[in-house]
Design a protein around this motif. Structure first.
Motif, PDB file in Angstrom:
ATOM      1  N   TRP A   1       0.828  -1.209   0.000  1.00  0.00           N
ATOM      2  CA  TRP A   1       0.000   0.000   0.000  1.00  0.00           C
ATOM      3  C   TRP A   1       0.862   1.259   0.000  1.00  0.00           C
TER       4      TRP A   1
ATOM      5  N   GLU B   1      -7.692   2.768  -1.075  1.00  0.00           N
ATOM      6  CA  GLU B   1      -8.610   2.584   0.051  1.00  0.00           C
ATOM      7  C   GLU B   1      -8.827   1.096   0.329  1.00  0.00           C
TER       8      GLU B   1
ATOM      9  N   PHE C   1      -5.657  -0.371   1.861  1.00  0.00           N
ATOM     10  CA  PHE C   1      -5.477  -0.013   3.267  1.00  0.00           C
ATOM     11  C   PHE C   1      -6.303  -0.932   4.168  1.00  0.00           C
TER      12      PHE C   1
ATOM     13  N   VAL D   1      -8.645   1.231  13.954  1.00  0.00           N
ATOM     14  CA  VAL D   1      -8.734   1.555  12.523  1.00  0.00           C
ATOM     15  C   VAL D   1     -10.186   1.741  12.101  1.00  0.00           C
TER      16      VAL D   1
ATOM     17  N   VAL E   1     -11.701   5.066  10.290  1.00  0.00           N
ATOM     18  CA  VAL E   1     -12.402   5.056   8.999  1.00  0.00           C
ATOM     19  C   VAL E   1     -13.800   5.645   9.140  1.00  0.00           C
TER      20      VAL E   1
ATOM     21  N   SER F   1     -10.701  12.551  -3.294  1.00  0.00           N
ATOM     22  CA  SER F   1     -10.084  12.141  -2.034  1.00  0.00           C
ATOM     23  C   SER F   1     -10.155  13.296  -1.051  1.00  0.00           C
TER      24      SER F   1
ATOM     25  N   LEU G   1      -3.806  10.570   2.179  1.00  0.00           N
ATOM     26  CA  LEU G   1      -3.520   9.140   2.187  1.00  0.00           C
ATOM     27  C   LEU G   1      -4.584   8.325   1.451  1.00  0.00           C
TER      28      LEU G   1
ATOM     29  N   LEU H   1      -7.574   7.475   2.275  1.00  0.00           N
ATOM     30  CA  LEU H   1      -8.112   6.445   3.156  1.00  0.00           C
ATOM     31  C   LEU H   1      -9.608   6.232   2.971  1.00  0.00           C
TER      32      LEU H   1
END
Length: 477
Positions: free
Chosen positions: A107, A131, A134, A292, A296, A317, A321, A323
């Motif tokens: 990643w 995404e 991750f 995590v 998220v 985004s 990152l 995410l």
């Protein structure tokens, strides 16, 4: 914590991880083979120039710390090797923390590439891969049962991919509401595939059924992902079927394949695979997954708000990152297909007597007799950007001049991105680009001429251009 794992999903995890690893492999391979001409030191949009103007906090990347073409190639090929190992299941033979580190390195390498890739990597499926990748870090391996929280986060991601695409269509082009967009889409999509000609010539009522089925699959079916089994598995299966239909009808890089992988993670294979005893998850792993999940969910606020907004943005985004992102495609559908055709001549004066020869691209339409090819999940980045260039020269302002310059110099790395170079021995003296209107031929036209396309010249996109004394492109007066 008994609720932490979902042991019935061990096969779902395995299938998802193998599919994701294949997508990673294709992504890294495409980067390794294409980057020198696109973002290399002598590329059209060089990484060194980019990182001098963009700080680390906006584009975190290994290449902010050091860049050379050799180092970049090493990172890309390392990604290929690591992804290949995951395809083969190597991570399942390692301790849990080592497998997670393997996924994390993969990643981090791809994040480093995307964050310096500029317009060449500004596609929604780049963020989707990041995404998904991750979340895959925390999915574990055979040393622990699949964590239920991560499986739910994968469904939340799949929901946003499908529901976001459905909303952007309903809110966007009126032809989606009239169910007529597919009268045009198969012909005007960025890169048609070998069956796109046939899809385009389906009867109108079938096109309307396609559009209606798309709305059902993207606006209603995703909600069922959060219902008990077996309903959730049926919903995931419908999404897979729809994505395979899209695979047959066009070339959308790995977008469809990655969506299929996400859908398979929601399928309960336990009735076929049976239970499988797995070790209990260690405490540190449970704490990390919970943390995590909380991260998220917190980062999901802005993407969720975007879904509800009348001014919905697509493929955006909200953090450096990548995410948690927002997705969507084809909020508007073009009615006319425009193509930029690039030509060169070795004539000393580009007058009426000059003979112009056309450069051939791998994926984008050019030669009207050449049947469209299948390339997805491989991503032909130059071909895709040429489609955007035809929509508006503004999309090509940052890189098209550099592309022409490299054609005038017969740059080896740039020519490797093309299917056909009409000047294999010496570079052309002039290069020009012309804008054409392309249309699929009809059945009688295909039978009598063997041509899949017919085209009509519209205007110049770039007048005849040569290199000046400094080696830069200079337009002909």
């Amino acid at each position: 914590m008994e609720w932490f794992t979902a042991p019935d999903y061990w096969l779902s995890r395995l299938v998802f991880q193998r599919a994701l690893a294949v997508v990673y492999l294709v992504g890294f391979l495409g980067t390794a083979l294409q980057f020198r001409a696109l973002i290399g030191t002598r590329g059209m949009l060089p990484v060194p120039a980019y990182v001098r103007s963009v700080p680390m906090r906006r584009a975190p990347s290994l290449f902010q710390l050091h860049y050379s073409d050799r180092f970049f190639a090493g990172c890309a090929w390392t990604g290929v090797v690591l992804a290949g190992g995951l395809v083969g299941g190597a991570a399942d033979r390692l301790p849990l923390w080592t497998a997670m580190l393997w996924w994390a390195v993969l990643w981090g390498l791809y994040l480093s590439i995307v964050n310096v890739g500029q317009t060449w990597y500004a596609f929604g499926w780049e963020s989707l891969l990041l995404e998904t990748g991750f979340l895959a870090i925390f999915l574990g391996n055979e040393r622990a049962g699949p964590p239920a929280l991560v499986l739910w986060l994968l469904r939340w991601l799949l929901f946003r991919v499908e529901f976001g695409a459905g909303l952007i269509k309903i809110r966007g082009d009126a032809c989606w509401r009239r169910l007529t967009c597919l009268y045009f889409h198969h012909e005007t999509q960025p890169m048609p595939g070998p069956l796109s000609w046939f899809f385009h010539h389906l009867p109108g009522p079938l096109h309307r059924m396609e559009a209606g089925a798309n709305h059902i699959t993207q606006l209603l079916v995703p909600v069922l992902l959060f219902t008990p089994q077996p309903v959730a598995s049926v919903a995931a299966g419908l999404i897979v079927a729809t994505q395979l239909w899209l695979v047959l009808s066009g070339n959308f890089s790995w977008l469809n394949w990655l969506t299929i992988a996400l859908a398979l993670s929601a399928v309960d294979f336990s009735s076929r695979s049976g239970p499988r005893p797995l070790p209990a998850a260690p405490l540190w792993y449970e704490v990390l997954v919970i943390a995590v999940t909380a991260l998220v969910l917190a980062l999901s606020y802005r993407p969720a708000r975007n879904l509800l907004s009348r001014h919905q943005a697509m493929n955006r985004s909200f953090d450096a990152l990548h995410l948690v992102n927002t997705y969507g495609a084809f909020g508007t559908v073009g009615r006319v297909r425009l193509e930029v055709v690039v030509e060169g001549t070795d004539a000393s004066v580009p007058g009426p007597g000059a003979i112009w020869r056309e450069y051939g691209f791998h994926g984008k339409p050019g030669d009207v007799r050449r049947m469209p090819r299948q390339f997805a999940p491989y991503h032909l980045r130059l071909d895709w950007l040429m489609w955007f260039a035809a929509l508006s020269p503004a999309y090509a302002r940052s890189w098209f001049g550099g592309f022409v310059e490299r054609l005038l110099d017969n740059d080896r790395d740039t020519l490797r991105l093309l299917r056909h170079n009409p000047f294999p021995d010496t570079p052309p003296r002039f290069v020009r680009a012309r804008l054409y209107h392309y249309e699929f031929t009809d059945w009688p036209g295909l039978r009598t001429t063997g041509a899949w396309w017919q085209r009509r010249y519209l205007r110049d996109f770039l007048p005849p251009t040569r290199l000046d004394t400094t080696g830069a492109p200079a337009e002909r007066a």
